[in-house]
Enzyme design. Structure first.
Site, short mmCIF file in Angstrom:
data_model
loop_
_atom_site.label_atom_id
_atom_site.label_comp_id
_atom_site.label_asym_id
_atom_site.label_seq_id
_atom_site.Cartn_x
_atom_site.Cartn_y
_atom_site.Cartn_z
N ASP A 118 0.73 -1.04 0.00
CA ASP A 118 -0.03 -0.02 -0.03
C ASP A 118 0.84 1.20 0.00
O ASP A 118 2.12 1.10 0.02
CB ASP A 118 -0.99 -0.07 1.11
N SER A 152 -0.33 -10.46 -1.88
CA SER A 152 -1.69 -10.05 -1.16
C SER A 152 -1.87 -11.06 0.00
O SER A 152 -2.93 -10.95 0.79
CB SER A 152 -2.84 -10.10 -2.18
N SER A 334 -6.17 -12.96 3.65
CA SER A 334 -5.37 -12.22 2.68
C SER A 334 -5.19 -10.63 3.26
O SER A 334 -5.67 -10.41 4.32
CB SER A 334 -6.21 -11.97 1.35
N TYR A 335 -4.46 -9.98 2.59
CA TYR A 335 -4.25 -8.59 2.88
C TYR A 335 -5.47 -7.61 3.53
O TYR A 335 -6.26 -7.45 2.78
CB TYR A 335 -3.25 -7.63 1.97
N PRO A 336 -5.32 -7.22 4.67
CA PRO A 336 -6.50 -6.75 5.06
C PRO A 336 -6.90 -5.26 4.86
O PRO A 336 -7.96 -4.66 5.26
CB PRO A 336 -6.43 -6.91 6.54
#
Length: 850
Positions: A118, A152, A334-336
């Site tokens: 991110d 991810s 997975s990526y939150p």
């Protein structure tokens, strides 16, 4: 053999990634900073054998701050902060992260960055690059040295795919984070310092350590206060409804609803009541049956997870994100952090579902869904970041803590619901006529529960079965009543509703929304009531109303939304970093000047809500100037106020303040007070005036008597210091004279507390030092009935760390050799030798400086 350094964002993540990429063959060692491990293994990189070193950071390596000269609130005008010089400094100095990265990167040939995918992760990428690039080996020709891994989830497939498809870090996204940090620092600090000093210097019951302003925080608070204002200004209206009850065969009853619903005129509804009372039966005029469906949800993103966790699980947003990050690091989800609600075209829906077939709670549901065939997910929004949040491996209730399991349970059920079918039901509406008035009754009958089988909280509420009727049937009227009711005000905003508003108006990001909500709670601007409702405090309400009186833009969400748009353009490389920064700061400089000029408008609201300092608190100790009692104000921030001199003195926070035997400071005649954290914590005396106005050049603001360098005062470091601290670098263990009969020493810098000599009734420090550890020798007088000494002796002289008689009576049985200052300066170890105590203050000062 060449070396590849790989860096993740957290130590636990580095361990998981290294285990996957090395197929479990990595060896581990601790880094010199003690917080990060280094996992080493050999393997292939770009077609050659290399040695991999996989380590991590602990979040941001660097942070942005003003130069130290701007951190003095008393000497720096807040307006200067808009143009003040800033610097990047270590985010956590004790971790020594830049030095650790430089050491591990020394001689490395390649750098692979495994930071979170991110904008914050991109920003940390460049912090790592800055720490490592100068210690790496020089590239061979035009060889690329720095790579970015994008992933991810922590699964073998995703991690190895990321390793095989390395890219480069995105500098534009990193710069957008830099811009946000600088704007928030300059704008937030300028407003916060000004209004904190202005209002805390006038009012005593604000109950907030900091009266902060934030470009995101303040509009967030504004939403809560707006709802509060609607509740306070609400005036209930009386209305009336008609309740009609019909009689069914078998003495059953049927309640039907009036199509007019309600009336606000009592006389009119009485006319309708009289009209209906003239009829004995209700006639069925129409029966309408429609098949309807309740749509399954779109794929799960961060905001929806935060909303549901708050309303359904009772978790605060920040707590939810902490749990989600832990589950992600452990490989369960997975990526939150994602805004996307659409699964990628190549996402393995069946494979993800198949992993859940072994679960004891929903395994049969997953298997049945596979057997019957999954449904195509609904079309969501592709925000171009990470895929939606999904389970990545099976889990059970016995391997996760309670809160982690509840969140994992929700995420898994939500995923299965997105690939199930819609809930289908038959809605039947029966219309009745009583005279000229129309009534109806509606009931739902489930045809296929669909996704509500797994998302039970979304299922339709069960309805009583409707009677079997046909058009033209009549039913006798059993009762007709008029019910009087009142309109009700809206309720306070829930966290779930606030998150929805913040997303709608672009306040914060999926990552920062929990932080902003947590901030307004910690600043005592709102309190969390039952049902996760956010109720503004008096301080929160007055602040928002004050901003609205002076400049409504400061609290409106549109201002921050406009800034976020500019930051997004920087991230997309469509706007210049410096131009956005300059334009935004110019706007807020003018707003700040106008705010300062009109602060009296806000102060009028504070005057009618809070009490002035002179009318707050209880008398505690005497002022050294006027000899009158100063009042202790216990509301945050705790402080002493002399109404005669109109002076306020800060005191240490997060403890209790009480008078210390009416003893006075030898320098200024202020009565000493004691600061304590309780019977098992630290306690030390302090002079309110010296604490705020350091009397000697080597003292800093906020130092108590346990750090005072006065040469002869009985409470100062010279007379109470025993040894250098066992844990921290600069602290001194000081004898706590108030701790008798359970004596203890406390570090004057950190939280180390050493308990000792429970049966001693008096302890004095001598002028001698221990030959082995250089600690000050103590003279201990024990209770004659409980003395640990042989032959009933009550007095013993020795070192608490080395004396064989005293060592068993002390919890920590080691000392630290004294660190002496260079150049013949005064030793940091307390010494007892020196001239006798002068009788007057001038003589004391002369003795100190000579």
């Amino acid at each position: 053999m060449r070396t590849v350094l790989m860096v993740a964002e957290k130590p636990s993540l580095a361990q998981s990634l290294a285990k996957i990429l090395s197929n479990g063959s990595a060896t581990s060692r601790k880094g010199f900073n003690g917080a990060c491990s280094v996992h080493e293994y050999t393997g292939q990189f770009h077609g050659e054998n290399v040695r991999f070193k996989f380590t991590s950071v602990c979040g941001h390596v660097m942070t942005l701050d003003f130069l130290p000269s701007y951190n003095n609130w008393d000497k720096v005008d807040p307006a200067e902060l808009f143009a003040a010089t800033t610097e990047k400094k270590e985010a956590t100095a004790k971790l020594k992260m830049p030095a650790f990265l430089e050491k591990e990167g020394r001689g490395c040939d390649f750098l692979v960055l495994w930071l979170d995918c991110d904008k914050e992760g991109e920003n940390i990428c460049f912090e790592v690059i800055d720490a490592v690039k100068y210690s790496m080996s020089k590239p061979r020709g035009n060889e690329q040295q720095i790579f970015r891994a994008r992933f991810s989830s922590i699964t073998d497939t995703d991690v190895k795919r990321a390793m095989a498809n390395l890219s480069v870090p995105n500098e534009s996204e990193a710069r957008s984070v830099d811009a946000r940090l600088e704007l928030d620092l300059r704008i937030g600090c300028a407003f916060t310092r000004f209004q904190t000093k202005f209002f805390q210097g006038k009012y005593g019951d604000l109950d907030s350590t900091l009266i902060s302003f934030g470009p995101c925080q303040t509009p967030t608070l504004g939403f809560c206060v707006e709802r509060h204002d609607r509740i306070q200004s609400f005036k209930p209206d009386t209305y009336w409804i008609l309740n009609v009850e019909l009689l069914l065969p078998g003495d059953r009853r049927l309640q039907i609803d009036w199509e007019r619903v309600r009336l606000f005129d009592r006389e009119v509804i009485q006319l309708f009541h009289s009209e209906i009372k003239q009829h004995n039966n209700a006639i069925v005029v129409k029966i309408d049956k429609k098949q309807k469906s309740k749509a399954r949800p779109v794929a799960l993103n961060t905001v929806e997870m935060l909303r549901t966790a708050s309303s359904g699980l009772g978790f605060g947003p920040q707590h939810t994100m902490q749990i989600a990050e832990r589950l992600y690091t452990q490989g369960y989800i997975s990526y939150p952090r994602t805004e996307t609600t659409q699964y990628p075209a190549n996402f393995d829906l069946k494979g993800t579902l198949r992993m859940q077939c072994s679960n004891s709670q929903w395994g049969s549901y997953a298997q049945e869904l596979l057997n019957n065939g999954i449904n195509k997910p609904k079309q969501g929004q592709d925000a171009g970041d990470h895929p939606p949040i999904t389970p990545m491996k099976p889990a059970s209730e016995d391997v996760l803590d309670r809160d982690s399991w509840r969140l994992y349970d929700f995420i898994t059920k939500y995923f299965m619901a997105t690939i199930d079918y819609d809930c289908k039901y038959l809605q039947t509406t029966i219309l009745f006529n009583i005279g000229e008035e129309e009534f109806s009754v509606t009931g739902n009958e489930i045809i296929s529960p669909g996704f509500t089988s797994i998302m039970s909280w979304k299922s339709l509420s069960p309805d009583a079965s409707l009677p079997s009727l046909k058009t033209g049937d009549t039913l006798p009227i059993r009762d007709v009543r008029i019910n009087e009711r009142q309109t009700s005000p809206p309720d306070y905003l829930t966290e779930s509703e606030l998150i929805t508003l913040m997303e709608k108006f672009g306040i914060g990001t999926d990552a920062s929304i929990p932080v902003h909500i947590n901030n307004i709670c910690e600043r005592n601007y709102v309190t969390i009531e039952s049902g996760r409702k956010l109720k503004p405090t008096a301080l929160g309400v007055v602040l928002v109303h004050g901003y609205q009186k002076i400049d409504i833009d400061l609290v409106k969400p549109s201002m921050r939304a406009a800034i976020e748009e500019q930051l997004t353009l920087i991230a997309q490389n469509k706007a210049d970093f410096h131009e956005v920064l300059s334009w935004t700061l110019d706007v807020f400089v003018k707003k700040f000047q106008y705010f300062v000029e009109n602060i009296a408008d806000m102060d009028e609201l504070f005057e009618v809500t809070f009490s002035p300092l002179a009318a707050t608190g209880k008398p505690l100790s005497r002022c050294g100037k006027c000899k009158r009692f100063m009042k202790l104000i216990t509301a945050k921030p705790a402080r002493l106020h002399c109404s005669t001199c109109n002076e306020t003195f800060n005191v240490p926070q997060n403890g209790n303040i009480k008078l210390y035997k009416e003893l006075k400071c030898p320098l200024d005649d202020f009565e000493l007070v004691l600061w304590t954290t309780g019977g098992k914590g630290k306690t030390y005396p302090l002079c309110p005036y010296c604490l705020n106005h350091p009397p000697f050049p080597d003292m800093k603001k906020g130092m108590g008597c346990n750090e005072c360098t006065h040469p002869t005062c009985q409470h100062a470091l010279e007379q109470t210091g025993v040894s250098n601290c066992l844990e921290c670098d600069n602290g001194t263990l000081v004898l706590d004279p108030t701790s008798a009969p359970k004596w203890r020493m406390c570090c004057n810098r950190c939280n180390v507390v050493i308990n000792m000599f429970e049966n001693a009734h008096k302890i004095n420090l001598t002028d001698d030092s221990c030959d082995e550890c250089q600690s000050t020798i103590l003279k201990i007088e024990f209770n004659k009935n409980k003395t640990p000494l042989d032959n009933g002796c009550t007095t013993h002289i020795g070192c608490v760390f080395c004396d064989p008689i005293l060592v068993p009576l002390v919890e920590i049985k080691r000392a630290v050799a004294l660190r002496r200052r260079k150049g013949g300066q005064k030793s940091s170890r307390p010494r007892r030798k020196g001239p006798k105590k002068p009788k007057d203050k001038m003589a004391q000062l002369a003795a100190y400086f000579v």
